[in-house]
Design a protein around this motif. Structure first.
Motif, mmCIF file in Angstrom:
data_model
loop_
_atom_site.group_PDB
_atom_site.id
_atom_site.type_symbol
_atom_site.label_atom_id
_atom_site.label_comp_id
_atom_site.label_asym_id
_atom_site.label_seq_id
_atom_site.Cartn_x
_atom_site.Cartn_y
_atom_site.Cartn_z
ATOM 1 N N LEU A 104 0.822 -1.207 0.000
ATOM 2 C CA LEU A 104 0.000 0.000 0.000
ATOM 3 C C LEU A 104 0.861 1.264 0.000
ATOM 4 C CD1 LEU A 104 -2.619 -1.060 2.673
ATOM 5 C CD2 LEU A 104 -2.670 -1.449 0.214
ATOM 6 N N ASP A 105 0.239 2.366 -0.458
ATOM 7 C CA ASP A 105 0.956 3.638 -0.367
ATOM 8 C C ASP A 105 0.488 4.375 0.891
ATOM 9 O OD1 ASP A 105 -1.455 4.798 -0.843
ATOM 10 O OD2 ASP A 105 -0.965 5.597 -2.816
ATOM 11 N N SER A 106 1.075 5.526 1.125
ATOM 12 C CA SER A 106 0.871 6.263 2.367
ATOM 13 C C SER A 106 -0.610 6.430 2.709
ATOM 14 C CB SER A 106 1.553 7.620 2.244
ATOM 15 O OG SER A 106 1.200 8.433 3.306
ATOM 16 N N LYS A 107 -1.383 6.944 1.745
ATOM 17 C CA LYS A 107 -2.796 7.224 2.013
ATOM 18 C C LYS A 107 -3.563 5.962 2.347
ATOM 19 C CE LYS A 107 -4.132 11.606 0.175
ATOM 20 N NZ LYS A 107 -3.982 12.296 -1.116
ATOM 21 N N GLU A 108 -3.277 4.922 1.575
ATOM 22 C CA GLU A 108 -3.983 3.654 1.799
ATOM 23 C C GLU A 108 -3.669 3.080 3.175
ATOM 24 O OE1 GLU A 108 -4.149 2.096 -2.827
ATOM 25 O OE2 GLU A 108 -2.368 1.760 -1.609
ATOM 26 N N ILE A 109 -2.399 3.251 3.596
ATOM 27 C CA ILE A 109 -2.018 2.734 4.918
ATOM 28 C C ILE A 109 -2.824 3.440 5.999
ATOM 29 C CG2 ILE A 109 -0.157 2.673 6.613
ATOM 30 C CD1 ILE A 109 1.790 2.262 4.250
ATOM 31 N N VAL A 110 -2.878 4.789 5.912
ATOM 32 C CA VAL A 110 -3.612 5.547 6.931
ATOM 33 C C VAL A 110 -5.078 5.127 6.944
ATOM 34 C CG1 VAL A 110 -4.342 7.854 7.662
ATOM 35 C CG2 VAL A 110 -2.020 7.501 6.815
ATOM 36 N N ALA A 111 -5.655 4.969 5.751
ATOM 37 C CA ALA A 111 -7.065 4.564 5.660
ATOM 38 C C ALA A 111 -7.259 3.194 6.290
ATOM 39 C CB ALA A 111 -7.510 4.560 4.207
ATOM 40 N N CYS A 112 -6.295 2.313 6.027
ATOM 41 C CA CYS A 112 -6.389 0.949 6.536
ATOM 42 C C CYS A 112 -6.314 0.932 8.064
ATOM 43 C CB CYS A 112 -5.250 0.129 5.919
ATOM 44 S SG CYS A 112 -5.294 -1.586 6.372
ATOM 45 N N ILE A 113 -5.407 1.766 8.614
ATOM 46 C CA ILE A 113 -5.254 1.835 10.071
ATOM 47 C C ILE A 113 -6.518 2.413 10.698
ATOM 48 C CG2 ILE A 113 -3.985 3.032 11.901
ATOM 49 C CD1 ILE A 113 -1.485 2.736 10.071
ATOM 50 N N MET A 114 -7.069 3.416 10.032
ATOM 51 C CA MET A 114 -8.291 4.045 10.525
ATOM 52 C C MET A 114 -9.431 3.028 10.538
ATOM 53 S SD MET A 114 -9.854 7.506 9.003
ATOM 54 C CE MET A 114 -11.308 8.291 9.610
ATOM 55 N N GLU A 115 -9.515 2.270 9.445
ATOM 56 C CA GLU A 115 -10.568 1.260 9.327
ATOM 57 C C GLU A 115 -10.436 0.207 10.431
ATOM 58 O OE1 GLU A 115 -13.958 0.422 7.947
ATOM 59 O OE2 GLU A 115 -12.792 2.089 7.112
ATOM 60 N N ALA A 116 -9.190 -0.146 10.756
ATOM 61 C CA ALA A 116 -8.947 -1.212 11.731
ATOM 62 C C ALA A 116 -9.107 -0.744 13.174
ATOM 63 C CB ALA A 116 -7.548 -1.789 11.536
ATOM 64 N N GLY A 117 -9.356 0.549 13.359
ATOM 65 C CA GLY A 117 -9.591 1.058 14.718
ATOM 66 C C GLY A 117 -8.379 0.991 15.616
ATOM 67 N N VAL A 118 -7.185 1.183 15.042
ATOM 68 C CA VAL A 118 -5.974 1.117 15.865
ATOM 69 C C VAL A 118 -5.816 2.426 16.648
ATOM 70 C CG1 VAL A 118 -3.473 0.807 15.866
ATOM 71 C CG2 VAL A 118 -4.887 -0.418 14.204
ATOM 72 N N VAL A 119 -5.585 2.292 17.947
ATOM 73 C CA VAL A 119 -5.327 3.466 18.785
ATOM 74 C C VAL A 119 -4.011 3.243 19.534
ATOM 75 C CG1 VAL A 119 -7.799 3.897 19.115
ATOM 76 C CG2 VAL A 119 -6.540 2.580 20.823
ATOM 77 N N GLY A 120 -3.506 4.308 20.128
ATOM 78 C CA GLY A 120 -2.268 4.195 20.888
ATOM 79 C C GLY A 120 -2.437 3.215 22.032
ATOM 80 N N MET A 121 -1.580 2.195 22.073
ATOM 81 C CA MET A 121 -1.806 1.136 23.054
ATOM 82 C C MET A 121 -0.946 1.277 24.293
ATOM 83 S SD MET A 121 -2.448 -1.800 20.305
ATOM 84 C CE MET A 121 -2.785 -3.224 21.311
ATOM 85 N N GLY A 122 -0.260 2.391 24.397
ATOM 86 C CA GLY A 122 0.551 2.628 25.585
ATOM 87 C C GLY A 122 -0.283 3.085 26.766
ATOM 88 N N GLY A 123 -1.503 3.491 26.510
ATOM 89 C CA GLY A 123 -2.344 3.916 27.618
ATOM 90 C C GLY A 123 -3.247 5.083 27.272
ATOM 91 N N ALA A 124 -2.735 6.032 26.486
ATOM 92 C CA ALA A 124 -3.532 7.221 26.215
ATOM 93 C C ALA A 124 -4.635 6.961 25.199
ATOM 94 C CB ALA A 124 -2.646 8.354 25.738
ATOM 95 N N ALA A 125 -4.442 5.951 24.358
ATOM 96 C CA ALA A 125 -5.453 5.543 23.386
ATOM 97 C C ALA A 125 -5.833 6.660 22.419
ATOM 98 C CB ALA A 125 -6.693 4.985 24.072
ATOM 99 N N PHE A 126 -4.834 7.307 21.893
ATOM 100 C CA PHE A 126 -5.081 8.322 20.879
ATOM 101 C C PHE A 126 -5.142 7.629 19.517
ATOM 102 C CE2 PHE A 126 -4.007 11.967 18.181
ATOM 103 C CZ PHE A 126 -4.847 12.915 18.727
ATOM 104 N N PRO A 127 -6.186 7.894 18.722
ATOM 105 C CA PRO A 127 -6.318 7.189 17.444
ATOM 106 C C PRO A 127 -5.042 7.299 16.600
ATOM 107 C CG PRO A 127 -8.295 8.437 17.902
ATOM 108 C CD PRO A 127 -7.324 8.774 18.984
ATOM 109 N N ALA A 128 -4.551 6.133 16.133
ATOM 110 C CA ALA A 128 -3.253 6.095 15.461
ATOM 111 C C ALA A 128 -3.278 6.831 14.127
ATOM 112 C CB ALA A 128 -2.822 4.646 15.263
ATOM 113 N N HIS A 129 -4.407 6.754 13.412
ATOM 114 C CA HIS A 129 -4.429 7.381 12.089
ATOM 115 C C HIS A 129 -4.337 8.898 12.194
ATOM 116 C CE1 HIS A 129 -8.717 7.291 13.310
ATOM 117 N NE2 HIS A 129 -8.753 8.466 12.740
ATOM 118 N N VAL A 130 -4.796 9.454 13.320
ATOM 119 C CA VAL A 130 -4.712 10.909 13.490
ATOM 120 C C VAL A 130 -3.249 11.322 13.602
ATOM 121 C CG1 VAL A 130 -5.478 12.871 14.865
ATOM 122 C CG2 VAL A 130 -6.948 10.884 14.644
#
Lengths: 445, 315, 331
Positions: free
Chosen positions: A126-152
């Motif tokens: 994937l290219d940059s945009k597709e990766i961000v879209a994919c991460i957003m779709e997968a609901g990935v957030v910061g897993m260290g504790g703060a849980a800030f959405p990763a795609h942001v």
């Protein structure tokens, strides 16, 4: 052995609590499927997701049950297969009631799109945009504790140039070992994850920062990275709160994020190793964030463990798997002992940001006698942001919030170092937090 | 006389005279002219500087009143109508009467009604506990019982009842300065019109959860059964989610709703039990009449229907 | 499975080992060498004065808290013991009991409790007591028993600093005055006249090392204060060795060591930040030297510390540590 040289660390303050990594040797084991899960729709910073299922619906593992509302929000997926139960306000690990979806587990039926094999996929298609879209779709957030959405985080605002990616494998909180185990067991996947992030951000350099009490992880990555270009690993002195974004950036690159600014202001993006692994799975395996590694630990816990847990599993299931709740348990903390939240209820579900469950014995769970402030200045010495916590306590207590703001109370990262060192046991952070909430709250009419 | 003593006296006297001169000069030169009515108004104000009027203190209130020249917007809740009348006299403007208010406690979840679900061990402050989590009982709406309101009260008009763990407002002392209302993180305290003959009626609960879960948390929680809502003849009671709310502006203090509440959570002040009983009887009679009327209507309708049925074929 | 109700409190959920009673205990341990030495030097008189001062200080604090303030007892934090010890360290070992009682009452009653107890006093309580006694009872407060004499009514003599000041006034030369003094080694180990705790620089340094090791205090105040004294007296000595004593003499005699190690480092009455501590230490050093060389008193440490105590709120206001993100990144 290499010559002993001084390890890098951050400049200001910090403390050295006993690291107590009891579960460091416990491999990640999948927890048996729970009977029911309760999935809160607010597991991240930002707007709650919008529920798209109804009571009685059948869902598969990985199916979206709530979609993000707005950009700073995150998708929520079913972590188990089964039938949707009640959808109501439920107590979660934040200590407040939030909307949550209950699913009664039936079988383990996954979405067909998810690649569940163990094969390592190194090629990034994937290219940059597709990766961000994919991460957003997968609901990935910061897993260290703060849980800030990763795609942001990956969407760097225009006009800012990012030249470094930092992977946070510091895990400076005592007791917790989830990130440590992921680094040991999923190192190759993390490496691919780093490359995905570098592609998404268009950066050429990345550093993995690991505290030296995880020396095995440092050595493993040193070996893996021998033939890699642009990715380095750095061993750091054991020094709390090195895992704080701002502290880590300063320790590794000697750059300081300006007051009120973001890491991208100094050309850096920081991601946690757990998040990096989740991003690998999301992008290469099309697997949404439906499970995470959770450390179950504490001095009295029979088998300190690292479990792979489905999101929404009640805490009690983890405790039983780790040998039961010891009789003398006085406090249960979701997260680490320095920044975690005490939970009151064992049915609280594991969320995307829950890195550990810590059991504290009764005699250590209550606060000690409070004395007058001795003016010892230890809180100032300990503050990693160079603030004057004692003064902030007084100002917040008196309700002089505007003065507290002038004293940069909003720079506080709530690491707890001041309360930790205060010899008078003064509740410094309690009042600083109060001051911060009062300042952030919109004024009453 | 010893010359040292003499010189000392002379020097000190000289310094004193010079300093007095300087002070006189400075006070004349830098005098701030202020409308003397402000001082007069301030004299009659209670000088509690509580901020209940919305101004930072009594002096600021006096300044604002003099500047506005109109009392419709400004009111001193502590002094009440008596003081405001005096203020109006000083300024030669029309006094505006306002109904006196009082703070009421809108939670009745005492220790026995609301079981603890955990032990709070942070700083003894409701605000800090409220920022941390929903509270040490199951109810996320109820009083946290750490007396932030009592502490903030300038008039010693509140105390914590050790038996219930809830704050109590002392009617004679409360000035409705609004300090406790602003302080309470849960919004338990609310200003309420003192009412005719000091009589008030309000729902002492804020729990909006569904009846079943609310009752699990607190045995006197409002379950949203809406009996009081149905009993009210003046539309003064509204339901928000599962909570009954009385609108004091519409309430006619008829007290008919009081006895409908299963958990006795509609609280009255200064109302004799006889009045409540009488009101209740009146309501029951009215309901009986309504029921009878309905039945009669129903019978009549049925009769009409039958008649209709009977006559229909003929038509 | 049930373990009763769980405790909930805001983070952090762990606390460092160092708490107020432990700090106080550490300071008391750090004082032991100096106390032991003064007992060795002055005999039972030292023990008698120290014991009385501690008992009086603790007793007065207890009485004030219980009967005047009607609050729960605060003496278990150990700070009154330290005030008593420090007060004793600052007086001669043959002081009558009633003077000690007055000193303790002033130290605790006025110096500490009238401001609200531990943590609220602007001035070092022991020094308040000491200076009060020095001004009220100048004769008993400045007549020290000779070192090494064990009996309570031993011959009294002056401190090296006193000899120097009186000698200079009498017009004696510096060389002849210094020849009357004990050797520097004797002074370093404490065989000189003086107040209880201030004689042995060696014993005090042991205490300093212990407190630094336990991380009870930081180096900033003692080092900056001692360095300032050395540099200032050094400059004057270089200008005119016939008129001014050398820096080594100044550092080792009188209360400089005691002041630098125990009095100026008192948490409550010293600045919060490291920068502030450096300013504070330098200020004390400068004032001490000025009082010693040009003032009326042979000794100036107590006054210097009290004067700098008054500046602490101002130092706290302006001497701030750099903040994170305050310095703009150069890259």
């Amino acid at each position: 052995m290499a010559l002993h040289h001084k390890l890098k660390t951050f400049r200001l303050g910090g403390v050295h609590p006993d690291d107590q990594k009891l579960s460091a040797q416990a491999p990640i084991t999948p927890l048996p499927l729970p009977k029911t899960v309760t999935i809160p729709i607010t597991q991240h910073i930002g707007a709650p997701a919008k529920i798209v299922v109804q009571r009685g619906d059948s869902v598969k593992v990985g199916q979206v049950i709530a979609v993000h509302e707005g950009f700073v929000s995150s998708n929520i997926h079913a972590s188990v297969s089964g039938r949707i139960g009640v959808i109501e306000e439920t107590m979660d690990s934040s200590g407040f009631k939030h909307m949550a979806v209950n699913i009664r587990v039936k079988g383990d039926d996954w979405m067909e799109t998810v690649d569940r094999s163990d094969t390592l996929i190194e090629e990034i298609k994937l290219d940059s945009k597709e990766i961000v879209a994919c991460i957003m779709e997968a609901g990935v957030v910061g897993m260290g504790g703060a849980a800030f959405p990763a795609h942001v985080k990956l969407s760097v605002p225009e006009g800012k140039h990012v030249d470094y990616l930092i992977i946070n494998g510091v895990e400076c909180e005592p007791y917790l070992t989830a990130d440590h185990r992921i680094m040991l067991e999923k190192s190759r996947e993390i490496l691919v994850g780093i490359k995905i992030l570098m592609t998404a951000l268009g950066v050429k350099q990345a550093i993995i920062g690991i505290e030296d009490n995880k020396h095995d992880a440092v050595e493993l990555f040193e070996k893996l990275l021998q033939h890699e270009q642009g990715i380095a690993v750095a061993a750091l002195e054991v020094h709390y709160p090195q895992g704080g974004e701002k502290q880590l950036i300063q320790a590794l690159l000697n750059r300081e994020v300006p007051s009120g600014g973001l890491p991208s202001d100094v050309g850096v993006i920081v991601h946690n190793v757990g998040t990096t692994y989740a991003i690998y799975e999301a992008v290469q395996k099309n697997k949404p964030l439906i499970e995470r590694v959770v450390t179950v630990t504490g001095k009295s816990v029979k088998q300190p463990s690292n479990f792979l847990v489905r999101i929404g599993t009640p805490v009690i299931d983890l405790l039983i798997a780790a040998g039961g709740v010891p009789e003398d348990t006085g406090k249960i903390v979701s997260g680490g002992p320095m920044m975690g939240k005490a939970i009151a209820d064992l049915d609280v579900p594991i969320a995307k940001g829950t890195s550990g469950i810590l059991l504290i014995p009764k005699e250590e769970s209550t606060r000690a006698e409070v004395y007058n402030c001795l003016h010892c200045g230890k809180c100032i010495e300990a503050c990693p942001m160079g603030l004057e916590p004692y003064r902030l306590l007084i100002l917040s207590k008196k309700g002089n919030h505007s003065r507290a703001k002038e004293e940069h109370i909003l720079d506080c990262i709530e690491c707890g170092s001041c309360s930790f060192v205060c010899p008078s046991n003064r509740p410094i952070l309690d009042y600083i937090r109060l001051g911060k909430t009062q300042l952030r709250k919109p004024k009453k009419a | 006389m010893n010359p040292v003593v003499l010189y000392t006296i002379l020097t000190l006297t000289a310094i004193g005279i010079i300093a007095a001169g300087v002070i006189y000069f400075v006070s004349k030169k830098f005098e701030v002219k202020e409308d003397d009515r402000i001082g007069k108004v301030e004299q009659v104000l209670p000088s509690t500087n509580c901020g209940g009027c919305g101004q930072p203190g009594c002096h600021a209130f006096a300044t604002a009143v003099v500047a506005a020249g109109d009392l419709s917007e400004l009111h001193c809740p502590v002094g009440g109508n008596a003081v405001m009348k005096q203020v109006a006299e000083i300024l030669g403007i029309k006094a505006v009467e306002r109904d006196p208010y009082i703070a009421v406690v809108r939670c009745s979840g005492s220790f026995e009604h609301r079981k603890k679900t955990n032990i709070y061990d942070g700083t003894e402050s409701c605000k800090i506990a409220a920022a941390l989590y929903s509270g040490d009982t199951g109810c996320a709406y109820g009083c946290l019982g750490m007396a932030d309101c009592v502490e903030v009260c300038d008039f010693e008009a509140m105390y914590m009842d050790p038996k219930t763990g809830l704050p109590v407002v002392i009617e004679d002392k409360c000035t409705a300065c609004n300090a406790c209302v602003k302080e309470c993180p849960k919004g338990i305290l609310e200003l309420w019109p003192k009412g005719k003959k000091n009589q008030r009626v309000y729902v002492a609960c804020l729990n909006e959860e569904k009846g079943s879960s609310a009752r699990k948390e607190c045995s006197v929680a409002c379950s949203g059964c809406a009996k009081c809502f149905e009993a009210c003849r003046y539309d003064a009671i509204t339901m928000r989610n599962s909570l009954a709310i009385i609108d004091p502006d519409k309430c006619k203090l008829c007290m008919e709703c009081v006895d409908t509440c299963d958990v006795h959570n509609i609280i009255t002040a200064n109302v004799t039990p006889e009045k409540i009983q009488a009101a209740n009887e009146q309501r029951l009679k009215r309901e009986e009449r309504a029921r009878k009327k309905k039945e009669e209507e129903k019978l009549a309708a049925e009769a009409a229907k039958q008649q209709g049925n009977g006559t229909a074929p003929q038509a | 499975m049930s373990t009763g109700l769980l405790t909930v409190s805001p983070s952090p959920h762990i606390h460092s080992e160092l708490t107020v009673p432990q700090i106080m205990r550490g300071v008391i341990i750090a004082m032991v060498p100096a106390l032991a030495f003064s007992i060795y030097n002055f005999g039972l008189g030292a023990l008698y004065v120290t014991g009385l001062a501690v008992i009086f200080c603790v007793g007065i604090e207890y009485a004030i808290v219980k009967y005047l303030l009607k609050k729960p007892a605060s003496i278990h934090d150990g700070s009154a013991i330290i005030t008593g010890l420090l007060l004793a360290f600052n007086v001669p070992s043959n002081l009558p009991w009633y003077i000690i009682l007055i000193g303790s009452a002033v130290a605790i009653g006025i110096g500490k409790m009238s401001f609200g107890g531990l943590g609220n006093n602007p001035f070092n309580p022991a020094l308040v007591g000491r200076v009060f006694l020095l001004l009220s009872f100048p004769v008993p407060m400045t007549h020290w028993p000779q070192a090494g004499s064990w009996s309570l009514d031993a011959v009294t003599g002056a401190t090296p600093l006193g000899i120097l000041k009186d000698g200079m006034r009498a017009g004696e030369s510096m060389d002849s005055l210094l020849n009357q003094m004990p050797s520097y080694v004797d002074i370093f180990f404490g065989f000189q006249g003086g107040s209880l705790g201030e004689m042995s620089a060696f014993a005090l340094l042991l205490g300093l090392i212990y407190m630094l090791y336990r991380k009870i205090i930081t180096w900033h105040i003692p080092v900056s204060m001692l360095l300032t004294v050395v540099i200032m007296t050094g400059i004057f000595w270089l200008i005119d060795p016939a008129k001014f004593a050398n820096p080594l003499f100044h550092v080792l005699t009188g209360g400089v060591m005691l002041g630098a190690v125990f009095m100026a480092t008192d948490y409550v009455t010293s600045p919060f930040t490291h920068r502030g501590m450096l300013i504070f230490g330098v200020g004390i050093g400068v004032l001490t030297v000025l009082i010693r060389l040009f003032g009326n008193y042979p000794e100036g440490v107590s006054f210097a510390i009290l004067i700098m105590n008054a500046f602490v709120p101002m130092i706290n206001r302006y001497a701030k540590e750099p903040r994170y993100g305050e310095v703009k990144q150069k890259r």
